[in-house]
Design an enzyme around this catalytic site. Structure first.
Site, PDB file in Angstrom:
ATOM      1  CB  CYS A  54      -0.898   0.017   1.232  1.00  0.00           C
ATOM      2  SG  CYS A  54      -1.903  -1.470   1.418  1.00  0.00           S
ATOM      3  NE  ARG A  71       4.333   1.921  -1.229  1.00  0.00           N
ATOM      4  CZ  ARG A  71       5.511   1.535  -0.768  1.00  0.00           C
ATOM      5  NH1 ARG A  71       6.610   1.876  -1.438  1.00  0.00           N
ATOM      6  NH2 ARG A  71       5.625   0.816   0.311  1.00  0.00           N
ATOM      7  CG  ASN A  96       2.778  -0.440   3.211  1.00  0.00           C
ATOM      8  OD1 ASN A  96       2.326  -1.496   2.761  1.00  0.00           O
ATOM      9  ND2 ASN A  96       4.020  -0.031   2.958  1.00  0.00           N
ATOM     10  N   GLY A  97       1.203  -2.702   5.323  1.00  0.00           N
ATOM     11  CA  GLY A  97       1.839  -3.835   5.985  1.00  0.00           C
ATOM     12  C   GLY A  97       0.813  -4.839   6.475  1.00  0.00           C
ATOM     13  CD  GLU A 135      11.781 -11.225 -16.313  1.00  0.00           C
ATOM     14  OE1 GLU A 135      11.391 -10.070 -16.570  1.00  0.00           O
ATOM     15  OE2 GLU A 135      11.580 -11.772 -15.203  1.00  0.00           O
ATOM     16  CE  LYS A 189       9.075  -8.105 -17.032  1.00  0.00           C
ATOM     17  NZ  LYS A 189       9.265  -8.767 -15.728  1.00  0.00           N
ATOM     18  CD  GLU A 227       5.232  -9.503 -14.073  1.00  0.00           C
ATOM     19  OE1 GLU A 227       5.082  -9.437 -12.841  1.00  0.00           O
ATOM     20  OE2 GLU A 227       6.309  -9.258 -14.628  1.00  0.00           O
ATOM     21  CE  LYS A 267       8.514  -1.282 -10.573  1.00  0.00           C
ATOM     22  NZ  LYS A 267       8.795  -2.083 -11.783  1.00  0.00           N
TER      23      LYS A 267
END
Length: 607
Positions: free
Chosen positions: A2, A27, A98-99, A479, A483, A486, A602
């Protein structure tokens, strides 16, 4: 996870809070909310989904007040609904978080027993009621927070605003980052510098266990023992983070095209192009005295570390153990103080990676971090920082940060080889010359964009994709699959090509595209044999190779993407670009939210 922001200002803060949240939406974007205090009265607006929904709501139903809190959420406890959106309030306060509060269930049960009524499914609401309970017993806001914080277990960054207190915000940090910004008769809180860049470039970063009392005249910071402490005020480069998409449809597209430039900037930090050598100040660690590297990272950064393992072991003959950070500590790997603990992170705030860093620090290891944010927690807690100069990366799916991480790892592997005597001066100059050519080759790879866009139209019609590679192309296969998953939501798996016959070959049929990453290297012939196994079963092959590989392969493919012939050390960096573009254009054709894919954020600041 967050994003949180707080302002004690001199003008209406609701629009300013929304502007700050726009910088933090990377975020989390499941929901967003703002609370302000006007004439001592708390009010809030919350909206499900993207920040644009909150912005629209505030235009229809504005909030007044010169003090306020804002939040953009990545859901952990409770569905992403308006009811669960922050800020959470009681009649006495508003809180954003956040958390994760790990003991929220037992705290909630205790509070409900005391008669406090919960309206949400979130762990955050327990904080609101805990502080309210302390206020109800007659404590003032500072003492109420002081009493509450020791009851919380977990990772959290918290900000609280109190009814009737138009010159007071209280914040606390235990894990996720939290910065205090200084203005002229104004004070700010933010999850990172990017949120505060529109307002100030003077920041202090709270340390773990710190909590802070903000007023318009300044801030008093306490450590976890309750003692007042000073945290250095530093000038932030955050104003440079105010970025836009420019002429590009998405940030991811823009960031893919920035790679030649930012890789060049990163390489210049480690290579002396004029002399053809590694810069003497590039690697302050004496790799000759290192017996092993214990490396750790998450997601795309982990795949960068896997490629780095090949380079360190081949060029410098230096063994590398690498784990995903969420498993690193729990494996209880034997660690030696002669080893280097090396961590890779874009944000420098990734919770699992940071926990692994601290674990190694407790074991007495030298800590090195490859990171894109020099002011991050990981950077501050490392002995040596190896910066990537990718600039702000807004798209959730990492592109330029990944290739800049690879540029740093390759440069460090050459530096280690030089220090350990496994390469001579001529070999050093050759490798440095090859690394210096990355931007030129990257520009050539980007010219394939129209072909890759056309191929992606076909990929957007399938449900499953397999990626194969050998050597450094194996982590690239991982990778590439990540990609595609996601941002397009197409199921994809990456495998070492040699593992095909050990199970994945059962998936091959006429509907299964198989993307083979195969530069013409000493693994090429073996990879071609795996392609033959795919072809024999009707699989649709998309071959990513170079001019020599395309000429040597006689197999019929669905598509062949031909890159320029590149030196072996830089091939993983150049081949990263077409797999990024394949994922990007496939997602565009699928109509997904490329920059903000569902369920992702992110910066993952909780374990």
């Amino acid at each position: 996870m967050c994003g949180i922001v707080g302002i004690i200002g001199r003008e209406q803060v609701a629009p300013l809070l929304v502007d700050a949240l726009k910088q933090l939406e990377y975020r989390g974007y499941d929901s967003a909310g703002v609370a302000t205090l006007q004439d001592g009265v708390l009010d809030r607006r919350r909206a499900e989904g993207k920040l644009v929904n909150l912005d629209k709501l505030l235009k229809e139903n504005p909030l007044g007040g010169t003090i306020g809190l804002g939040h953009t959420r990545w859901a952990t406890h409770g569905a992403p609904t308006v009811r669960n959106a922050h800020p959470h309030t009681t009649p006495r306060l508003a809180v954003i978080h956040n958390g994760i509060i790990e003991n929220f269930a037992e705290l909630r049960a205790m509070l409900e027993k005391d008669g406090y009524v919960f309206e949400t499914e979130t762990d955050t609401e327990t904080v609101a009621h805990l502080v309210t309970r302390a206020l109800d017993r007659g404590l003032d806001p500072v003492e109420a927070v002081r009493e509450t914080l020791p009851q919380l277990r977990g990772a959290f960054a918290i900000a609280i605003m109190f009814k009737g207190e138009d010159d007071l915000l209280i914040a606390a940090r235990n894990g996720p980052p939290l910065a205090v910004g200084y203005g002229d008769g104004e004070m700010y809180l933010g999850s990172d510098a990017i949120a505060l860049a529109p307002f100030t470039d003077s920041l202090s970063y709270l340390e773990d266990g710190d909590w802070a009392v903000l007023t318009r005249s300044g801030v008093v910071i306490y450590d976890e023992t309750g003692a007042t402490v000073e945290r250095p005020v530093q000038k932030s480069a955050g104003t440079a983070f105010l970025v836009s998409k420019g002429n590009h449809r998405h940030f991811m597209e823009k960031e893919i095209h920035e790679q030649p430039e930012v890789i060049s900037h990163t390489l210049a930090n480690y290579l002396d192009f004029s002399k053809g050598t590694i810069r003497t100040d590039a690697a302050p660690i004496d790799f000759a005295k290192i017996d092993r590297i214990a490396a750790s990272a998450c997601g795309t950064a982990y795949y960068a570390g896997l490629i780095g393992k090949y380079w360190f072991e081949r060029i410098a003959r230096l063994p590398v153990d690498i784990d995903v950070a969420s498993e690193f500590r729990y494996r209880e790997m034997p660690l030696s103080k002669d080893s280097l603990a090396l961590f890779v992170s874009q944000s420098g705030e990734t919770a699992d990676t940071l926990a692994s860093l601290r674990y190694c620090k407790q074991q007495g290891l030298t800590i090195g971090t490859i990171v894109n944010v020099r002011e991050s927690t990981m950077a501050r807690e490392s002995n040596t920082v190896f910066p990537t100069l990718a600039g702000p990366e807004v798209g959730v799916a990492s592109t330029k940060a990944f290739t800049c991480q690879l540029a740093v790892l390759a440069s460090l592997a050459v530096a280690a080889g030089k220090m350990r005597g496994t390469i001579n001066e001529d070999e050093e100059r050759q490798l440095v010359r090859e690394l210096s050519e990355i931007p030129r080759y990257a520009n050539q790879a980007l010219r394939l964009e129209p072909q890759i866009e056309a191929i992606s139209r076909d990929l957007s019609q399938v449900k499953h994709v397999l990626y194969l590679g050998r050597g450094t192309s194996f982590p690239l296969a991982l990778e590439g699959a990540l990609k595609l998953k996601e941002i397009s939501y197409i199921h994809a798996e990456g495998y070492a090509a040699g593992e095909l016959k050990h199970g994945p070959i059962a998936l091959i049929d006429e509907s299964m595209p198989v993307i083979v990453i195969a530069p013409y290297d000493h693994w090429f012939e073996k990879t071609v044999s795996n392609m033959q196994e795919v072809a024999a079963r009707g699989g649709k092959i998309i071959l990513i190779t170079d001019e020599k590989g395309a000429a040597a392969s006689t197999l019929k493919t669905m598509h062949t993407i031909v890159l320029p012939d590149t030196p072996e050390i830089i091939a993983p960096i150049i081949y990263a670009l077409p797999i990024q573009m394949l994922a990007y254009y496939t997602a565009v054709f699928m109509g997904t939210d490329v920059d903000q894919p569902r369920n992702l954020a992110k910066s993952v600041t909780v374990e």
